[in-house]
Scaffold this active site. Structure first.
Site, PDB file in Angstrom:
ATOM      1  N   GLU A 152       0.849  -1.206   0.000  1.00 11.20           N
ATOM      2  CA  GLU A 152       0.000   0.000   0.000  1.00 11.20           C
ATOM      3  C   GLU A 152       0.878   1.246   0.000  1.00 11.20           C
ATOM      4  OE1 GLU A 152      -0.174   2.208   2.682  1.00 11.20           O
ATOM      5  OE2 GLU A 152       1.061   1.066   4.096  1.00 11.20           O
ATOM      6  N   GLY A 257      11.100  20.396   8.790  1.00  7.31           N
ATOM      7  CA  GLY A 257      10.223  20.229   9.942  1.00  7.31           C
ATOM      8  C   GLY A 257      10.992  19.638  11.109  1.00  7.31           C
ATOM      9  N   CYS A 264       5.052   4.616   9.280  1.00  4.72           N
ATOM     10  CA  CYS A 264       5.794   4.020   8.170  1.00  4.72           C
ATOM     11  C   CYS A 264       7.280   4.341   8.157  1.00  4.72           C
ATOM     12  CB  CYS A 264       5.172   4.447   6.836  1.00  4.72           C
ATOM     13  SG  CYS A 264       3.498   3.817   6.580  1.00  4.72           S
ATOM     14  N   LYS A 325       1.371  14.500  11.575  1.00  4.92           N
ATOM     15  CA  LYS A 325       1.028  15.289  10.394  1.00  4.92           C
ATOM     16  C   LYS A 325      -0.443  15.674  10.509  1.00  4.92           C
ATOM     17  CE  LYS A 325       0.140  13.195   6.498  1.00  4.92           C
ATOM     18  NZ  LYS A 325       0.228  12.363   5.263  1.00  4.92           N
ATOM     19  N   ARG A 332       2.071   7.736  16.474  1.00  2.00           N
ATOM     20  CA  ARG A 332       3.227   6.847  16.417  1.00  2.00           C
ATOM     21  C   ARG A 332       4.461   7.605  15.920  1.00  2.00           C
ATOM     22  NH1 ARG A 332       0.426   1.929  13.228  1.00  2.00           N
ATOM     23  NH2 ARG A 332      -0.737   3.712  12.382  1.00  2.00           N
TER      24      ARG A 332
END
Length: 435
Positions: A152, A257, A264, A325, A332
């Site tokens: 995915e 950032g 992921c 985000k 996580r």
């Protein structure tokens, strides 16, 4: 087509709902009885924009249902997708924990009847599909099946659009018959001329890790450039634009950032390193990205501490954003939750707000003060730190914000605002790689 989705987490639920929207009859199966009951009652366990509407629509149209019994949904399925968790091993060595994948393979094997394609949807190390194939064959020697790898590429906060209008679909299989089944699964995307990559099992598994590692490297690169910009009096926003306009590079993921996070990039980069090491291959660029990301979070602690004069004890920090985000409640590996605790341990008072993630954050850090909006977070604050670029933080009334604060320091870790906007409002400005 009858499709079964094993696992109702982020990937499983989104994929199942979208395949139902394609017109398939989908059963989302999970051993967590409580989660299945909540789903049957219309309660969505994760936050993903539009997912509640999509699930409700397809349940109503009887294309989507939920079950906790493999015997109820595997025998009738032409394709069984495995979308269970593959977290980093608890040993802390970076390897992916495949316990749930292999357990699912054993259970699926017991219920296979007619020809079925068992599809690895979870992110798994190279060789996992072969192991799934072996396990099913050992558990049920008479089974008529093939295994496919179909990684995915769903961005949290934009997952439905990513599924319905993907950049590409990757399918790994050694079987022509399985390939035709997978074509049927994704037939609506063929009609839209979506690029498909049909390849072998190992290549499909590695594509997922390589893609995530490359994006992680891009983030780490621009964060390093932001640090360099601060030292040489350059502007990273201009730098990113000048670099990103190169068609060979592109502008995506060239936004500095506080470091990457989520479900992921952190675990997939580590897993890729372990795969490389296991095969005697170096992956220095990925190693560097992991090290830079860890250092970036530590550097953000120092940036906030320095903004407070070198001592955070007794100071109040207004933290805007806790999720890694926008448009997700996923905590996580979230950078704010690596940056704020060290400051709190040294005596800082944390007043935090996030549009979606506070419920889970309260379980992890009950000592933080959680408030209803950004302005309340700033009540009596010495510094406001913008961690997550939620839309509602992009057009704050800066004068009102400052009026509620005790101090006048604004640390923008996403470069949402220009330095001039912040200083014109009477703040002392701290950004990333900006003059």
């Amino acid at each position: 087509m009858n499709i079964t989705m094993i696992g109702t987490g982020y990937v499983g639920l989104v994929t199942g709902a979208c395949l139902a929207e394609f017109g398939h009859r989908v059963t989302c199966m999970d051993l967590d009885l409580g989660k299945i009951e909540r789903l049957k009652n219309g309660e969505i366990p994760i936050y993903e924009p539009g997912l509640d509407v999509l699930v409700a629509k397809n349940v109503k149209d009887k294309r989507l249902r939920f079950s906790s019994d493999m015997a109820d949904c595997v025998p009738s399925a032409q394709a069984v997708f495995v979308a269970v968790g593959t977290p980093s091993s608890r040993r802390g060595d970076g390897y992916a924990d495949l316990t749930y994948i292999y357990a699912a393979a054993k259970d699926i094997a017991k219920h296979l009847t007619d020809y079925t394609v068992v599809v690895d949807k979870s992110t798994v190390p190279v060789g996992t599909a072969r192991q799934v194939q072996r396990i099913i064959r050992e558990e049920n020697p008479e089974a008529d099946f093939d295994v496919a790898s179909n990684p995915e590429f769903l961005r949290e906060g934009a997952a439905i659009n990513d599924f319905m209008r993907p950049d590409r679909v990757v399918v790994g299989t050694d079987s022509a018959k399985a390939r035709e089944i997978m074509r049927e699964v994704y037939n609506p995307l063929f009609l839209l001329s979506t690029p498909f990559v049909f390849t072998g099992l190992e290549s499909a598994e590695l594509i997922k890790y390589a893609a995530n590692a490359f994006l992680a490297m891009k983030i780490s690169f621009i964060n390093e450039m932001a640090t360099l910009c601060e030292e040489v009096d350059a502007d990273v926003v201009d730098l990113a634009k000048g670099v990103g306009l190169d068609g060979r590079i592109g502008s995506k993921f060239l936004h500095p950032g506080p470091g990457y996070g989520g479900s992921c990039f952190p675990k997939d980069t580590l897993a890729l390193l372990r795969i490389a090491q296991e095969h005697g291959v170096t992956a220095r660029s990925v190693e560097a990205a992991v090290e830079i990301n860890s250092a970036q979070k530590a550097r953000m602690v120092k940036k906030i501490r320095d903004a407070l004069g070198g001592n955070e004890a007794g100071k109040t920090i207004a933290a805007l954003g806790l999720a890694f985000k926008p448009e997700t409640d996923d905590l996580r590996e979230s950078p704010p939750l690596s940056i704020l605790p060290p400051l709190a341990e040294k005596g800082a008072i944390i007043r935090a707000h996030d549009p979606q993630a506070m419920k889970e954050a309260k379980k992890l850090y009950p000592n933080f003060i959680y408030v209803e909006n950004a302005y309340e977070a700033c009540d009596g604050a010495d510094v406001v730190v913008l961690f997550t670029e939620w839309n509602q933080y992009r057009a704050l009334d800066l004068a009102d914000l400052k009026a509620k604060m005790k101090g006048s320091i604004f640390v923008d870790l996403r470069n949402v605002y220009s330095p001039k906007q912040i200083t014109d409002a009477g703040f002392t400005y701290y950004g990333l790689g900006r003059k």
